[in-house]
Design an enzyme around this catalytic site. Structure first.
Site, PDB file in Angstrom:
ATOM      1  N   GLY A 117       0.826  -1.199   0.000  1.00 13.48           N
ATOM      2  CA  GLY A 117       0.000   0.000   0.000  1.00 13.48           C
ATOM      3  C   GLY A 117       0.862   1.251   0.000  1.00 13.48           C
ATOM      4  CD  GLN A 131      -1.272  -2.532   3.852  1.00 15.15           C
ATOM      5  OE1 GLN A 131      -0.413  -2.039   3.131  1.00 15.15           O
ATOM      6  NE2 GLN A 131      -1.845  -1.852   4.834  1.00 15.15           N
ATOM      7  CB  SER A 132      -3.470  -0.132   2.054  1.00 19.24           C
ATOM      8  OG  SER A 132      -3.956   1.175   2.134  1.00 19.24           O
ATOM      9  CG  ASP A 134      -8.349   0.678   8.419  1.00 21.11           C
ATOM     10  OD1 ASP A 134      -8.093   1.893   8.342  1.00 21.11           O
ATOM     11  OD2 ASP A 134      -7.899  -0.163   7.630  1.00 21.11           O
ATOM     12  CG  HIS A 144      -4.754   1.348   7.081  1.00 18.85           C
ATOM     13  ND1 HIS A 144      -5.768   0.818   6.311  1.00 18.85           N
ATOM     14  CD2 HIS A 144      -3.787   1.740   6.198  1.00 18.85           C
ATOM     15  CE1 HIS A 144      -5.437   0.889   5.030  1.00 18.85           C
ATOM     16  NE2 HIS A 144      -4.242   1.433   4.941  1.00 18.85           N
TER      17      HIS A 144
END
Length: 414
Positions: A145, A216-217, A325, A360
């Site tokens: 991310g 991720q993200s 998150d 997060h």
């Protein structure tokens, strides 16, 4: 004037560094970028090559940072986030330094392998410490991310180390960030990186029939888009290196999947809507706000519109999100999972994991730093080896005291 001084300083320092390296090693400057570094060389040669690659990367990212600063300016929200990020990094510094040392010195890490002749189209390979008895190793493609702005393949050193300790080969992809490219450019890079992995996994001892995809993200957003776009290519009869179902599993961690519903959320957090629109689609402010364009880069909207009709997905499709998150609300994962189920997409299992209290940054940074069990590692191990193997995964050794990680997490802007 400051720019001229900086460039002169960098050039002088780099030249002196290479003078020392040439004196004490036989490394040549023209060896960068290295396609496949020999693991039989001395530690000095290995370190020298890493230093050369680092110089190239630092000067490149400095230029991109200046370009980004000119693009977005310095609003108070950006300054606040930046100061929070610096404080977070300072508190976590001992753990980060350990990972930096592993990343740059371990001979199990093949750094800066080009997967296409374009800027930032490189990847890092993490090779298993011990190979499984059955022969070729399973492969994990990991896309990091970074809010589409500060992503970097090196952020995957933690998951690369942990998964390679479990017998996996891990390919951490780099891709163009904004303002060097917008989401369609980033998506193109990610898809090319996946292509490269399917074509070359066997050359490094990987099993091309056991490849898994993890994002991720922002990386979860891009990888889920990649599955959809590749499925659309397959339906059109385009000759491709891989189809979505050739992947044996997918894990999306803390990802945004419906961009149209998160514009205002990001706007309030400092990623202003006009900038966000350009980042996502390349559309400038003068052309106005185009929700239709944002739907085209929203995995959930595309699935709802039938993009995956007739497309076989990986047999295991997992969405993982923390309920605490604040960067990307967990409702994004819930809504996407519901849409996949409503559309009856072709996959064996759709699994939604909402982890109570996770933020997060917990999955990829905080948990490994304090030595907590890593749900992402456990999920990938279960996909590859079964539920019994998941029970055998040992939590990583903590690198920092829990109180220090808690303090850093409290000031983290993400």
């Amino acid at each position: 004037m400051e720019t001229i001084w900086y460039c002169s300083f960098v050039a002088t320092l780099r030249e002196r560094t290479w003078a020392l390296l040439r004196k004490h090693t036989n490394v040549r400057e023209d060896e960068f970028p290295n396609i496949r570094r020999s693991r039989s060389g001395s530690f000095g040669e290995h370190l020298a090559k890493s230093a050369h690659g680092t110089w190239e990367e630092v000067t490149f990212y400095y230029g991109m940072a200046c370009k980004l600063a000119r693009k977005v300016g310095f609003g108070w929200k950006w300054l606040q986030k930046f100061l929070q990020l610096m404080l977070y990094a300072f508190l976590m510094l001992p753990g980060f330094l350990y990972m930096v040392g592993f990343y740059f010195t371990s001979k199990r890490v093949e750094r800066n392998i080009p997967y296409r002749k374009m800027a930032r189209n490189r990847l890092d390979l993490y090779l298993p410490r011990v190979r499984r008895e059955e022969g070729k190793s399973p492969v994990v493609i990991f896309v990091t991310g970074g809010a589409w702005v500060i992503g970097y393949k090196g952020w995957g050193a933690g998951i690369g180390k942990l998964l390679s300790n479990q017998g996996f080969i891990v390919a951490c992809l780099d891709y163009r960030n904004y303002p060097q490219g917008c989401v369609p450019d980033m998506l193109e890079d990610v898809m090319e990186g996946i292509n490269w992995t399917f074509r070359n996994a066997a050359c490094y001892g990987g099993d091309p029939n056991k490849i898994y995809l993890v994002g991720q993200s922002a990386g979860a957003h891009l990888t889920s888009l990649a599955l959809i776009k590749q499925g659309e290519r397959v339906k059109k009869g385009v000759d491709v290196d891989w189809e979505p179902h050739h992947l044996q599993g997918y894990v999306g961690v803390s990802g945004p999947y419906n961009i149209t519903q998160i514009v205002e959320h990001f706007n309030q957090r400092g990623l202003y809507s006009t900038l966000f629109l350009h980042l996502m689609t390349g559309i400038d402010r003068k052309n106005g706000y185009a929700s239709v364009a944002l739907e085209g880069v929203s995995p959930e909207c595309l699935v709802r519109a039938g993009a995956l009709d007739g497309v076989k997905l990986p047999p295991y499709f997992c969405l993982m999100h923390g309920t605490a998150d604040i960067t990307v609300p967990s409702s994004q994962a819930v809504s996407f999972a519901e849409t996949l189920m409503e559309q009856k997409v072709d996959t064996k299992l759709i699994k939604l994991q909402l982890i109570e209290g996770k933020t997060h940054t917990d999955f990829m940074i905080n948990d490994p730093m304090r030595g907590d069990p890593d749900e992402v590692i456990e999920e990938v191990v279960e996909m590859a080896y079964g539920k019994e193997a998941r029970k055998l995964v040992v939590a990583p050794a903590g690198l920092l005291p829990r109180w220090l990680v808690a303090l850093a997490s409290a000031v983290c802007p993400f």
